[in-house]
Motif scaffolding. Structure first.
Motif, PDB file in Angstrom:
ATOM      1  N   ARG B 192       0.576  -1.222  -0.166  1.00 35.39           N
ATOM      2  CA  ARG B 192       0.085  -0.103   0.034  1.00 35.39           C
ATOM      3  C   ARG B 192       0.857   1.218   0.064  1.00 35.39           C
ATOM      4  N   ASP B 193       1.900   1.446   0.457  1.00 35.90           N
ATOM      5  CA  ASP B 193       2.661   2.392   0.688  1.00 35.90           C
ATOM      6  C   ASP B 193       3.245   2.799  -0.673  1.00 35.90           C
ATOM      7  N   LEU B 196       0.380   4.100  -2.674  1.00 37.25           N
ATOM      8  CA  LEU B 196       0.158   5.417  -2.346  1.00 37.25           C
ATOM      9  C   LEU B 196       0.931   6.539  -2.677  1.00 37.25           C
ATOM     10  N   PRO B 208      -3.106   6.551  -9.745  1.00 41.98           N
ATOM     11  CA  PRO B 208      -2.087   5.593  -9.359  1.00 41.98           C
ATOM     12  C   PRO B 208      -1.433   5.319 -10.694  1.00 41.98           C
ATOM     13  N   THR B 251      -6.026   2.401   0.430  1.00 44.78           N
ATOM     14  CA  THR B 251      -5.610   3.841  -0.111  1.00 44.78           C
ATOM     15  C   THR B 251      -6.143   4.825   0.450  1.00 44.78           C
ATOM     16  N   SER B 252      -7.646   4.714   0.780  1.00 41.92           N
ATOM     17  CA  SER B 252      -8.320   5.801   1.261  1.00 41.92           C
ATOM     18  C   SER B 252      -8.466   6.883  -0.155  1.00 41.92           C
ATOM     19  N   ARG B 253      -8.108   6.214  -1.510  1.00 42.71           N
ATOM     20  CA  ARG B 253      -8.251   7.229  -2.575  1.00 42.71           C
ATOM     21  C   ARG B 253      -9.466   6.940  -3.295  1.00 42.71           C
ATOM     22  N   TRP B 256      -9.575   5.391  -6.897  1.00 42.19           N
ATOM     23  CA  TRP B 256      -9.785   4.105  -7.218  1.00 42.19           C
ATOM     24  C   TRP B 256     -11.057   3.810  -7.503  1.00 42.19           C
ATOM     25  N   ARG B 490      -1.857  10.188   5.643  1.00 42.81           N
ATOM     26  CA  ARG B 490      -1.131   9.755   4.250  1.00 42.81           C
ATOM     27  C   ARG B 490      -1.723  10.469   3.358  1.00 42.81           C
TER      28      ARG B 490
END
Lengths: 481, 490
Positions: B192-193, B196, B208, B251-253, B256, B490
Motif C-alpha cells: 500500500r505504501d 499510495l 495511481p 489507500t483511502s483514495r 480507485w 497519508r
C-alpha cells in the motif's frame, strides 16, 4: 484506513437501506396489486383452501370446510348434497363459486364489513380469519319431503315459503347432483365430474331450476289478469262474462280456444268464479284486449316481472313483453306468447295474494353469525310492495279456493286443509310437451304458506297428475308441524 | 479519558446469554413451524435442537479458551441466522418434496462449525495468514476454476460452479473467496505504501501508476473470467466489489473507486452485449412481468415473479411460520430463502433479519477498525464487504433492485459449501476481533511517564504500543480520536 472503513460502512448501510425500501414497497403498498395478479396462484390456493364459514339448516351443517391433506388447507364438504345443490352451489378450485357460496362469499370468507372487528381481533390474537356461519331459513325435513315428492326422471321444482315473512322453507329441484363432485381438489377430476353431471338431461350445475328457469307460466298468469281486472273495479267474482269455446284473434287467422278436456264448454256465459276455477281462456283473452296492454303489464311488474332480484341467490327476471298487438296480448294474458316466469316469481305472486296483498321479500338467510357465534345479521321481514289491495286479495283467495273445490286444482282438495290454488299449463311450441304448474297457499282463511310446483317439458297428463297432489303433500307436511 | 481504561472485559458471559437467546429463537422457530404445519413434534426435534445447541456451546467454550476477547455479538447473530435457516429449510421440506434437506443442513452446520473451531484453535492469530499471501492467490485461482476441469466439474442450473466430490457436490468458489480475500489483504498490506506514494495528480484526485493498477486489473480479470467462463454473475459482482472496497480501504483514495466504477461500467456493458447469460438476466430483470418472459420454459422470470408474490403475500406481518406458501417459488430453500422469510415473517421479520445482517457486518468492520495491523483491517473489511454484497445481490435480485444472480443468503440458504465458507470467515473475524480487543502484553517496558502513562496501573495496555505505528495506535483509540489519528495521515 479507519476512515475508509467507516466510509465503506456508510455505503454498506446505504445498500441495506435500498433493500429495506425495496421490500417495504413490495410488502406494503403493492401487495393488493400483486396478490390480484393472474399468475399469483397463492391467492387462489389460499382462498380456495380457506377455512370458510359453515352453511347450516336448523343448526346442522350442509356445507362446511374440513382440514385437508392436499395442496389446499381445507376441503369443502356438502351434506345431503342433492337436496341443497342449487342452494349452496359448489365451491371449486377450478371455477368461481356458485349459489350461496358465491352470494354469501364475503361472509363465508370473513371479509364482510360487519366482520371488520373480528378481523382486527384475529390480527392481534394471531388466529386465522374465520368465516361467518350462515343459517338458512330452510326446514331440512320439509326440504327432504320436497325432494322426495318430486317425481324422479322429470324436471321439477318445489318452493315452500312463509307468506308473512318471505322466508323460504323449502326449495328443491330434480334432477340434482352431488356438489362434492365439484369440490374436488383436482382440476382434471373436476372437469371429468362436471362433464358427467352435465350429461344428465336437464341438469346443469350453473342453473337452479326454481329461480333460474324461465318458462311459459300458462294459466297461473291469469292471477296477474285477475289482479288487473279486480283492481280496475270493473270486474268482481260475480261478473258474468262470455265464454265461447274459441275466438279468432284480431288481424290473424289464429284461433284461441278453451282447453278441450275441461269443463268450460258447459257454460257459454259464466261468472268469473267459474271461469277462474275452470281456467277458461277466452274470457281472459277478451278481458285483456278490453283493458289493453298497460294494466296487465303494470300488474305483472308490480308482482316482480321484468326485474331481477336477490334472495340472495340471483333470481332470473321473468318476462312480460312490450308493444303487443291485440293478438299477442290475448296470448300473453293466458301465459303464452313471450311471457315467461320462474317458479320463484309465481310463488312471490302467490305470497302477495296470501298476505293480504303485501308482498314480502323472499329470502334464504335466517342469521349470519361471526366466528364467536354472535349474531352479525338477523333476517327481518321486508316488504317489497303492495301489488294488490287487501280486497282484491280476498276476492282472489275466494276464486282460488273455488279452483281447488270444484275446478282444475281439485286434485289438491283436502278435507283437512283449506287450500287456495291456481293451476297452469304452458304449451311449448313445436312439441306435445307442456310446462305443468300449480301455485297455492293455505290455510285459505289464515294463510301461512305458499307452495309452488312446476314441472317442465312433461306430458300433460303426467304433469297434472303430479302438480296438485305434490302441492297437497307439501301443505300436509308444513301445516301439520 | 479513555487512557484510564483498564484491561477490556472478555464479555464471554454476555455472549453466552445472547447465545441462549439465539438458540431459543433457532430451535423455537423449528418447533413453531412443525406445530403450524400439524407435523408431529417427535423426539427428532429435541435431538436436532440438542445437537445444534451442543455444537454451539462447544464453540463458545473454545472461544473462552482461545479467543476470549473476541467480539461477543458475532457468534450469537450467526447462530440465530443459521438456526432460522435450518427451520425454514425444514419447513419447506414439510411442504413436500425431499424431506431430508434440513437434516443435511444441520449436518453441514455442525461440520462447518467444527472446521471453524479447528481453524480458531490451530491458527490462533490471523496474522499468520499474511505469510500465505501468494499461496492464497494460487489456491484461490485453482479453486475458482476447478469446476472447469472435465471429470470433476459439474453444471447445475446453468452455472458451472460445482465440483463432484463423489459423496457430495461442492462449490469451491465459497472457499476461493476466502483465499482471494487473504491474498488481497496481504498484497495490499505489503504494497500500500508504494501504491499510495507513486502516481500523478489530476486536480484534487491522485491517480495511481499503471503498474500499480495490477491488483485491480487482476480482480477485474478474475471477475470477468468467472462471469464469462462460469456464467456466474453473482460471484463476479461480489469479487469485483470486494477488490474495489479493499483497495479503497487500503489507500483511502477516491480515484480507485472512479477507476473501478469505469471498469464495472465497461465490463457490465460488454457482458450485457456479449454474454448471452447476462443479456437474459437483464431482460428478465427489466421485463419480469412480461407474459412471454414469464412463461418461457427455461430462463423465464417465473422464479423472481413468484418470489415477489411471496413477499406480497407476507405483507407487513407475514403469514406466520408454516402458514405461507414459500414452496411455490422455485429454489425456495436456497436462492430464494429470503423470499420465504419475507412471506412467512412479513416485512417486520425480514427487516429484523436484515438488521441482524447489518449488525453482523458492522461487527466485522468494528473488528477491522479495532485491530492494529493493516492486514487484519483489510481482511476484516473484506469479509464484511463480502457479506454485504452477498445479501445485497441476493435480496436485491429477489426484489428486482438489480438483476437476479446465483448467490445465496449467507448462513440461511441450503448448501454446505456456502455454510462452510461463511463459518470459516466467522472464525477468522472472531480471531481478528480478539486481536483487536486483546490487551497487549508488553513485558516489563511500560511507559512510566508522559501522557500515555497517566492513570495506567495495568501493564497490559495499549499505550506501550502506541508509538509503533499510527494505525495501531488509532486502533485503540476511541473512534473520534481514531479519526484524527489516521484521517490525514497519508
Amino acid at each position: 484506513m479507519n476512515n475508509a472503513i467507516r466510509h465503506t460502512w456508510v455505503v454498506s448501510v446505504g445498500l441495506f437501506m435500498t433493500l429495506f425500501i425495496a421490500i417495504s414497497v413490495i410488502q406494503v403498498p403493492m401487495t393488493d396489486e400483486l396478490n390480484a395478479h393472474p399468475h399469483n396462484v397463492r391467492q387462489m390456493y389460499q382462498d380456495r383452501g380457506a377455512d370458510r364459514g359453515t352453511i347450516t339448516v336448523d343448526g346442522d351443517p350442509i356445507a362446511e370446510s374440513v382440514p385437508s391433506d392436499s395442496a389446499f388447507d381445507h376441503q369443502r364438504v356438502y351434506h345431503d348434497p342433492e337436496l341443497y345443490a342449487g342452494i349452496t352451489g359448489f365451491y371449486s378450485i377450478a371455477e368461481p363459486p356458485t349459489g350461496l357460496e358465491s352470494a354469501m362469499n364475503e361472509y363465508l370468507t370473513g371479509q364482510a364489513d360487519s366482520q371488520f372487528f373480528d378481523r382486527m381481533t384475529a390480527l392481534f390474537t394471531g388466529s386465522a380469519d374465520e368465516g361467518a356461519q350462515v343459517e338458512l331459513t330452510i326446514d331440512p325435513e320439509l326440504q327432504q319431503v320436497a325432494y322426495d315428492t318430486l317425481a324422479q326422471g322429470e324436471r321439477g321444482s318445489i318452493i315452500v315459503t312463509d307468506v308473512e315473512t318471505g322466508e323460504i322453507r323449502a326449495m328443491a329441484t330434480r334432477p340434482s347432483y352431488d356438489t362434492n363432485e365439484l369440490a374436488v381438489h383436482s382440476t382434471s377430476q373436476f372437469s371429468e365430474n362436471k362433464a358427467e353431471i352435465e350429461s344428465v338431461e336437464g341438469l346443469s350445475p350453473y342453473y337452479f331450476r326454481p329461480i333460474n328457469s324461465t318458462i311459459a307460466p300458462g294459466s297461473t298468469f291469469k292471477l296477474v289478469d285477475l289482479a288487473a281486472m279486480l283492481g280496475s273495479g270493473d270486474y268482481s267474482p260475480d261478473t258474468m262474462l262470455d265464454n265461447p269455446d274459441q275466438i279468432t284473434l284480431p288481424q290473424s287467422q289464429t284461433q284461441l280456444g278453451n282447453f278441450f278436456g275441461g269443463n268450460c264448454h258447459t257454460s257459454s256465459r259464466a261468472d268469473l268464479t267459474f271461469i277462474t276455477a275452470q281456467s277458461c281462456n277466452t274470457p281472459f283473452a277478451e278481458a285483456a284486449m278490453d283493458m289493453g296492454e298497460d294494466p296487465i303489464r303494470e300488474a305483472a311488474e308490480d308482482f316482480g316481472w321484468n326485474s331481477e332480484m336477490q334472495i340472495p341467490l340471483s333470481v332470473t327476471a321473468s318476462h312480460f313483453p312490450e308493444d303487443l298487438t291485440d293478438a299477442a296480448l290475448a296470448q300473453s294474458s293466458i301465459g303464452q306468447y313471450d311471457v315467461t316466469a320462474t317458479p320463484m316469481q309465481i310463488n312471490m305472486m302467490t305470497m302477495a295474494i296470501a298476505n293480504g296483498g303485501t308482498m314480502m321479500q323472499p329470502t334464504l338467510i335466517e342469521t349470519v353469525r361471526g366466528s364467536d357465534l354472535q349474531v352479525i345479521e338477523q333476517h327481518e321481514p321486508e316488504e317489497l310492495g303492495q301489488p294488490i289491495s287487501s280486497d282484491v286479495a280476498d276476492d282472489m283467495t275466494e276464486l282460488m279456493q273455488a279452483a281447488v273445490e270444484e275446478g282444475t286444482a281439485h286434485r289438491a282438495n283436502s278435507s283437512d286443509i283449506d287450500i287456495a290454488a291456481k293451476t297452469g299449463t304452458g304449451q311449448i311450441g313445436g312439441t306435445d310437451l307442456v310446462n305443468s304448474w300449480v301455485t297455492g297457499f293455505a290455510p285459505a282463511d289464515d294463510p301461512q304458506y305458499a307452495v309452488t310446483v312446476a314441472y317442465e317439458r312433461i306430458v300433460f297428463e303426467t304433469g297434472t297428475g303430479l302438480t296438485a297432489p305434490n302441492m297437497l303433500t307439501m301443505f300436509e307436511a308444513v301445516i301439520e308441524e | 479519558m479513555i487512557r484510564t481504561e483498564t484491561a477490556p472485559a472478555p464479555r464471554r458471559n454476555l455472549e453466552l446469554f445472547l447465545l441462549l437467546l439465539a438458540l431459543v429463537v433457532a430451535v423455537g422457530a423449528q418447533i413453531i413451524t412443525a406445530a403450524a404445519m400439524d407435523a408431529p413434534i417427535d423426539e427428532g426435534y429435541y435431538v436436532d435442537g440438542g445437537i445444534y445447541a451442543g455444537v454451539v456451546l462447544v464453540f463458545h467454550i473454545i472461544l473462552r479458551i482461545r479467543a476470549k476477547y473476541a467480539d461477543p455479538f458475532i457468534l450469537p447473530i450467526v447462530v440465530t441466522l443459521n438456526g432460522l435457516g435450518i427451520a425454514m429449510i425444514h419447513r419447506i421440506d414439510l411442504a413436500g418434496g425431499d424431506g431430508s434437506v434440513a437434516d443435511r443442513q444441520l449436518l453441514w452446520s455442525a461440520v462447518s462449525m467444527a472446521f471453524a473451531m479447528a481453524l480458531l484453535w490451530f491458527l490462533q492469530d490471523h496474522r499468520r495468514l499474511r505469510q500465505l499471501t501468494y499461496l492464497s492467490l494460487v489456491v484461490g485461482t485453482v479453486l475458482l476454476f476447478l469446476p472447469m476441469l472435465p471429470g470433476i466439474g459439474m453444471e447445475i442450473n446453468g452455472a458451472r460452479i460445482w465440483v463432484n466430490l463423489g459423496f457430495a457436490s461442492f462449490q469451491p468458489s465459497e472457499l476461493a473467496k476466502i483465499a482471494l480475500g487473504v491474498f488481497f489483504a496481504g498484497f495490499l498490506a505489503n504494497n500500500r505504501d508504494l501504491i499510495l506514494l507513486a502516481g500523478r495528480k489530476f486536480g484534487p484526485l491522485q491517480f495511481p501508476r499503471i503498474q500499480d493498477l495490477a491488483p485491480l486489473m487482476i480482480g477485474w480479470l478474475v471477475a470477468i473470467g468467472v462471469l464469462v467462463v462460469q456464467t456466474d454473475l453473482g460471484n463476479s459482482i461480489m469479487f469485483f466489489g470486494l477488490f474495489m472496497a479493499m483497495i479503497y480501504v487500503a489507500t483511502s483514495r477516491l480515484s480507485w473507486i472512479i477507476i473501478g466504477g469505469l471498469l464495472v461500467a465497461v465490463g457490465g456493458v460488454l457482458a450485457w452485449m456479449f454474454v448471452p447469460h447476462v443479456t437474459a438476466r437483464v431482460d428478465i430483470w427489466l421485463n419480469a412481468f412480461d407474459e412471454d418472459i414469464y412463461s418461457r420454459e427455461f430462463g423465464g422470470s417465473e422464479q423472481v415473479v413468484q418470489g415477489i408474490f411471496g413477499l406480497a403475500n407476507g405483507g407487513l406481518t407475514g403469514t406466520g411460520l408454516g402458514s405461507g406458501m414459500p414452496n411455490r417459488v422455485p429454489l425456495a430453500n436456497s436462492d430464494m430463502i429470503l423470499a420465504a422469510f419475507g412471506e412467512e415473517l412479513g416485512l417486520i421479520g425480514l427487516t429484523a433479519m436484515l438488521l441482524l445482517y447489518l449488525l453482523l457486518f458492522s461487527r466485522f468492520m468494528r473488528a477491522g477498525l479495532g485491530t492494529r495491523d493493516a492486514f487484519g483491517k483489510l481482511l476484516a473489511v473484506g469479509f464484511a464487504v463480502m457479506l454485504v454484497l452477498q445479501v445485497f445481490v441476493v435480496l436485491g435480485g429477489i426484489t428486482r433492485v438489480i438483476p437476479m444472480t446465483g448467490l445465496t443468503a449467507p448462513f440461511l440458504a441450503a448448501g454446505g459449501s456456502s455454510l462452510l465458507g461463511n463459518w470459516l470467515i466467522v472464525a477468522l473475524v472472531l480471531l481478528i476481533s480478539h486481536a483487536a480487543r486483546r490487551p497487549i502484553v508488553v513485558g516489563p517496558m511500560v511507559n512510566a511517564s508522559g501522557d500515555e502513562a497517566s492513570g495506567i496501573e495495568n501493564p497490559t495496555t495499549e499505550a506501550a504500543e502506541a508509538t509503533a505505528s499510527e494505525d495501531e495506535a488509532a486502533a485503540f483509540q476511541d473512534e473520534d480520536e481514531a479519526r484524527s489519528g489516521t484521517g490525514g495521515a497519508r
